[in-house]
Design a protein around this motif. Structure first.
Motif, PDB file in Angstrom:
ATOM      1  N   UNK A   1      17.927   2.516   5.114  1.00 12.47           N
ATOM      2  CA  UNK A   1      17.608   2.081   3.756  1.00 12.47           C
ATOM      3  C   UNK A   1      17.835   3.246   2.809  1.00 12.47           C
ATOM      4  N   UNK A   2      18.636   3.034   1.784  1.00 13.45           N
ATOM      5  CA  UNK A   2      18.849   4.017   0.727  1.00 13.45           C
ATOM      6  C   UNK A   2      18.119   3.527  -0.517  1.00 13.45           C
ATOM      7  N   UNK A   3      17.090   4.278  -0.950  1.00  8.93           N
ATOM      8  CA  UNK A   3      16.304   3.902  -2.127  1.00  8.93           C
ATOM      9  C   UNK A   3      16.612   4.882  -3.249  1.00  8.93           C
ATOM     10  N   UNK A   4      17.123   4.373  -4.369  1.00  9.42           N
ATOM     11  CA  UNK A   4      17.457   5.215  -5.515  1.00  9.42           C
ATOM     12  C   UNK A   4      16.611   4.768  -6.704  1.00  9.42           C
ATOM     13  N   UNK A   5      15.602   5.559  -7.047  1.00 14.74           N
ATOM     14  CA  UNK A   5      14.745   5.217  -8.174  1.00 14.74           C
ATOM     15  C   UNK A   5      14.029   3.902  -7.986  1.00 14.74           C
ATOM     16  N   UNK A   6      13.576   3.635  -6.765  1.00 20.11           N
ATOM     17  CA  UNK A   6      12.904   2.357  -6.485  1.00 20.11           C
ATOM     18  C   UNK A   6      11.411   2.586  -6.354  1.00 20.11           C
ATOM     19  N   UNK A   7      10.653   1.560  -6.693  1.00 19.56           N
ATOM     20  CA  UNK A   7       9.208   1.644  -6.554  1.00 19.56           C
ATOM     21  C   UNK A   7       8.549   0.390  -7.074  1.00 19.56           C
ATOM     22  N   UNK A   8       7.221   0.415  -7.099  1.00 16.63           N
ATOM     23  CA  UNK A   8       6.468  -0.741  -7.559  1.00 16.63           C
ATOM     24  C   UNK A   8       5.393  -0.339  -8.538  1.00 16.63           C
ATOM     25  N   UNK A   9       4.318  -1.090  -8.548  1.00 13.69           N
ATOM     26  CA  UNK A   9       3.153  -0.820  -9.373  1.00 13.69           C
ATOM     27  C   UNK A   9       1.943  -0.644  -8.468  1.00 13.69           C
ATOM     28  N   UNK A  10       0.841  -0.174  -9.036  1.00 12.06           N
ATOM     29  CA  UNK A  10      -0.329   0.101  -8.211  1.00 12.06           C
ATOM     30  C   UNK A  10      -0.825  -1.138  -7.491  1.00 12.06           C
ATOM     31  N   UNK A  11      -0.817  -2.290  -8.166  1.00  8.98           N
ATOM     32  CA  UNK A  11      -1.284  -3.521  -7.547  1.00  8.98           C
ATOM     33  C   UNK A  11      -0.165  -4.347  -6.957  1.00  8.98           C
ATOM     34  N   UNK A  12       1.075  -3.925  -7.165  1.00  6.43           N
ATOM     35  CA  UNK A  12       2.242  -4.656  -6.663  1.00  6.43           C
ATOM     36  C   UNK A  12       3.253  -3.645  -6.144  1.00  6.43           C
ATOM     37  N   UNK A  13       2.951  -3.091  -4.990  1.00  5.15           N
ATOM     38  CA  UNK A  13       3.783  -2.020  -4.469  1.00  5.15           C
ATOM     39  C   UNK A  13       5.022  -2.541  -3.776  1.00  5.15           C
ATOM     40  N   UNK A  14       6.016  -1.676  -3.695  1.00  6.31           N
ATOM     41  CA  UNK A  14       7.157  -1.917  -2.819  1.00  6.31           C
ATOM     42  C   UNK A  14       6.685  -1.592  -1.405  1.00  6.31           C
ATOM     43  N   UNK A  15       6.808  -2.556  -0.500  1.00  2.67           N
ATOM     44  CA  UNK A  15       6.284  -2.392   0.859  1.00  2.67           C
ATOM     45  C   UNK A  15       7.392  -2.576   1.887  1.00  2.67           C
ATOM     46  N   UNK A  16       7.501  -1.613   2.782  1.00  2.00           N
ATOM     47  CA  UNK A  16       8.396  -1.699   3.939  1.00  2.00           C
ATOM     48  C   UNK A  16       7.495  -1.733   5.160  1.00  2.00           C
ATOM     49  N   UNK A  17       7.436  -2.870   5.825  1.00  2.00           N
ATOM     50  CA  UNK A  17       6.394  -3.099   6.835  1.00  2.00           C
ATOM     51  C   UNK A  17       6.986  -3.649   8.130  1.00  2.00           C
ATOM     52  N   UNK A  18       6.512  -3.085   9.238  1.00  2.00           N
ATOM     53  CA  UNK A  18       6.886  -3.572  10.574  1.00  2.00           C
ATOM     54  C   UNK A  18       8.400  -3.601  10.763  1.00  2.00           C
TER      55      UNK A  18
END
Length: 869
Positions: free
Chosen positions: A643-660
């Motif tokens: 995974x290449x993430x360039x300037x990616x993210x979320x918010x405190x209550x709505x995060x970007x999640x990479x899980x399992x």
């Protein structure tokens, strides 16, 4: 078609000419109405058309007056007037083909020739298009049409049902402290994003914040926004001698002197005034004439909130005071700092108890004096009045006192403002999918310094204010844009309705999918995922009922999931793309990455295999991916980057999640997840939960941020096996802020956590807890900064503790000893059921040696490492 009266004939004629209803549909509706109606009148027929949804009540009122023009703007059909201000009118509209509702902001045609208004209108369009944040308005399009000699320019934005802060306070009264704090926190996040892009809003006020039905706050109306590093933007209003722009009741002292020399701290001041308004129901300086209120911003402290109510917690009132300091150098410096303080206050359990137990009392106060007539107009009128009648009176002058004595006794009235329109959509708030949400670090908006400050400002004295006002009266043209100055909406003219769907060149799929799921596969609705995505976003009206794409099991697709929602995108939200099991489908794109997401919110992608053998990068992420989750995805044959993430993210209550997710390396150069910056955003608000990084692999997770800043990251319950480094920080001298590295297992690695650069002295509020290091060849946590203080590194966050290693205590200034507090080195009793990555018991400990007492557990996880005993 038989007509029974001249008025009906006039109405039907107007309706036919308008193009709002196709002739066949109109004939059917008329025949049905005339055969059933007890009273055949134009008004009754219009009502029946409104009830059936064929026209709107706004259409009906115009048509009944014989007006058939003004219902179309290019490819948009106008449905009704939402609101109007001194510079534009805003309509609810519908895209002719896509049937998507939008808000269309129209510049009055008489202002098109103005040397200031038209450039400023397009400045707003450019400003909105350059930003992509859940707490900021989004733009779809900007265009213009010509009708005869008239040229009509308009901006198309997303539409959402909601209220702005003025409407909210008018209908509900002042807000409770927690709600007000959360609204300002969200507004500050949006404002910080605009500031990070180099913009100064210059018109922050209650009317420019919208709350949608989900409680999401949107910052809007960037018509006065100034781009710091764009010299052309500076000249748009300077060339027209417009020295002061903004709204008087929320104007920073330095902005009243010259709007073109302000920086982002002027917005902080206005945001503080807006916060004050939410709690008091009045702006800070609401007494006296317009001139007196302007001068009060320069010279007087705002009345304490305790004068209005008794339940505002001291931290909130102190924060407001710091936001409204006269000298910008002494003021709180960034919107990110405001958001951070409010987030911390809201997250404190003691806060809820305090605010809920305190009764709300709205005190009776002397009402403000009757306003002079110029208060209802533009500030330019006020300056003209001053020029005719003499200098402005001081707020403490005898005249002012006399005016106050004539006030009526009553409770405070909410400031009456017109309704700045809410042209923006709601963002569905979905909870972050993580095993232990209580352990996720609290949000902190980026508080990095402004990239470019225009000038250093000096404190403003009353004498200086007097000189400024005198110079203004001497002939400098001052124009304030006040939403209090209503203007009649300008009709939009079009006698030629746009083509219908059948006349356009757009290819609409013939199939019509019912239900909530699109099936992809040999027996599905489409053979490829890309075809299903095209169906949703390009080729047809967006089907609001569809919530999921389901990919059939057991076959490999030379295909990719490509969703770019950054510009004019309208991908559904929330949405799910998932593979059927147990033999999950494989994506193996031959010419690009198999997964590319840009600014897609509330999307869940799960149960897939991405074969990276044909491409250097398996997945590419960028922009705000708030509430988006990648779950149970296996990246196989990984030779370069998963995974290449360039300037990616979320918010405190709505995060970007990479899980399992599982990353299976096939090269010593492979990297599981690689994070880097975009030009305006660093990596932030990301959860990496329950993932496996399996070597051979150079690095499991690599942060190579050019800004050297990574904030609000949680890495938990993950396994790093046979990697050179498990987690690595590179790039500039790295600043890690609010990291939580918890319950991970590092097995057969050369280095566990490696700071190739940093951590620098700004790295604070970081926690490394309950991690297990087994067979680490060199170092559990290595730094290139000697003698890093663990106390400074953790700061006020959860102290680093409960870490175990099978290795010895090391005597090295670049080895960070994370085992001091409740930790263990030379742990001998660490044994696993199996070290085979293919087994479901991979790295599961034997016995209960790694079990913690409940009182020692962090985040509810009472064990060491990624896998519970």
């Amino acid at each position: 078609m038989s007509l029974t009266s001249a008025p009906i004939e006039k109405f039907l004629s107007a309706l036919k000419q308008s193009g709002l209803v196709e002739e066949a549909t109109l004939n059917t509706s008329w025949n049905q109405f005339s055969s059933q109606a007890t009273e055949v009148t134009a008004e009754a027929f219009a009502d029946s058309l409104v009830e059936s949804g064929k026209i709107t009540s706004w259409h009906a009122s115009k048509l009944l007056k014989g007006k058939h023009k003004g219902f179309f703007l290019g490819k948009y059909k106008l449905l009704r007037l939402l609101g109007r201000g001194g510079m534009s009118s805003v309509y609810l509209a519908e895209h002719i083909v896509m049937k998507r509702q939008t808000a269309v902001k129209v510049l009055p045609y008489k202002l098109v020739a103005d040397t200031s208004y038209l450039p400023r209108f397009y400045r707003e369009a450019q400003a909105v298009a350059a930003l992509d944040h859940p707490n900021i308005v989004r733009a779809y399009d900007v265009d213009h049409v010509t009708d005869g000699k008239m040229e009509i320019h308009f901006l198309v934005m997303e539409y959402v049902k909601g209220q702005n802060f003025y409407e909210l306070i008018k209908s509900q009264g002042p807000l409770d402290p927690r709600t007000a704090a959360d609204y300002i926190r969200q507004g500050a996040l949006g404002l910080q994003h605009a500031h990070d892009a180099g913009m100064v809003h210059r018109d922050v006020k209650p009317g420019n914040f919208l709350v949608d039905e989900q409680g999401i706050v949107k910052l809007m109306d960037l018509g006065l926004a100034m781009v710091n590093d764009d010299p052309e933007a500076f000249s748009v209003t300077v060339a027209n001698e417009e020295k002061v722009l903004g709204t008087a009741d929320y104007l920073a002292p330095e902005q009243a002197v010259d709007s073109h020399l302000v920086d982002t701290r002027a917005d902080i001041y206005a945001l503080g005034c807006t916060f004050y308004f939410l709690l008091a129901g009045e702006p800070p300086y609401d007494q006296g004439t317009l001139a007196q209120r302007l001068l009060a911003h320069q010279t007087k402290d705002a009345p304490p909130l305790s004068q209005y109510r008794n339940d505002v917690p001291k931290p909130l009132s102190e924060l407001i005071n710091r936001m409204m300091i006269k000298d910008p150098e002494q003021r709180i410096q960034t919107a990110g700092e405001v958001a951070e303080e409010l987030e911390n206050w809201l997250a404190d359990p003691a806060t809820a108890a305090t605010t809920e137990s305190s009764p709300f009392v709205l005190h009776d106060l002397p009402s403000k004096p009757e306003q002079d007539s110029e208060d209802n107009g533009a500030i330019s009128d006020f300056l003209t009045h001053l020029q005719q009648s003499g200098p402005a009176e001081s707020p403490t002058s005898p005249a002012s006192q006399s005016s106050s004595s004539t006030s009526k006794s009553a409770k405070k009235k909410v400031v009456e403002e017109p309704k700045p329109v809410s042209p923006h959509p709601s963002d569905s708030a979905t909870s972050v999918l993580t095993p232990d949400p209580s352990s996720i670090v609290a949000h902190r908006a980026s508080s990095q310094a402004q990239r470019k400050k225009l000038r250093k400002r000096m404190g403003v004295s009353p004498l200086f204010v007097g000189l400024v006002i005198t110079s203004l009266l001497a002939g400098i043209g001052v124009i304030y844009q006040l939403s209090r100055t209503p203007e009649e909406p300008v009709p939009v003219l079009s006698d030629n309705p746009p083509k219908t769907e059948t006349e356009t060149e757009s290819k609409i799929p013939q199939k019509e999918i019912t239900g909530t799921v699109i099936h992809v596969g040999p027996k599905g609705d489409f053979n490829l995922v890309s075809e299903a995505i095209r169906y949703l976003t390009i080729d047809r009206d967006k089907p609001t009922s569809i919530q999921e794409i389901r990919i059939a099991k057991g076959h490999t697709l030379d295909d990719a999931i490509l969703i770019n929602n950054s510009g004019f995108g309208s991908f559904p939200s929330p949405f799910t793309i998932t593979g059927e099991g147990p033999e999950f489908p494989v994506l193996k794109a031959s010419d690009a990455s198999s997964l590319v997401l840009n600014s897609v919110e509330n999307l869940t992608i799960s149960n897939l295999v991405i074969d990276c053998s044909n491409q250097p990068v398996g997945a590419e992420l960028s922009g705000y991916l708030s509430g988006t989750t990648l779950s149970n995805i296996t990246f196989t044959n990984l030779s370069e980057t998963g995974i290449q993430s360039i300037g990616a993210g979320g918010l405190s209550s709505q995060r970007l999640t990479i899980q399992d997710c599982r990353f299976e390396g096939s090269s010593d150069n492979a990297v599981g997840i690689r994070f880097s910056d975009s030009e305006i955003m660093n990596t932030r608000q990301v959860n990496i939960i329950g993932c496996e990084f399996l070597g051979p692999m150079a690095k499991g997770i690599l942060f190579t941020n050019n800004q050297g800043v990574s904030t609000e990251i949680e890495i938990a319950l993950s396994i790093f096996h046979k990697t050179h480094s498990g987690i690595s920080f590179a790039g500039k001298a790295h600043e890690t802020t609010r990291f939580m590295i918890a319950n991970n297992t590092f097995h057969d690695v050369i280095r566990g956590i490696n700071f190739e650069s940093g951590p620098n002295s700004a790295s604070t509020e970081n926690s490394i807890v309950q991690n297990l290091f087994v067979n680490v060849q060199q170092s559990e946590v290595a730094t290139n900064e000697e003698n890093v203080s663990l106390a400074d590194f953790s700061g006020s966050a959860i102290p680093t503790q409960n870490n175990w290693t099978t290795g010895p205590l090391k005597d090295s200034s670049t080895w960070l000893n994370i085992f001091k507090k409740n930790g263990k080195t030379d742990a001998e009793n660490v044994k696993f059921l199996t070290t085979d990555p293919k087994s479901p018991d991979f790295l599961k400990p034997e016995g209960n040696d790694l079990r913690l007492a409940a009182t020692s557990a962090i985040g509810g996880r009472n064990f060491i490492g990624a896998v519970p005993p």
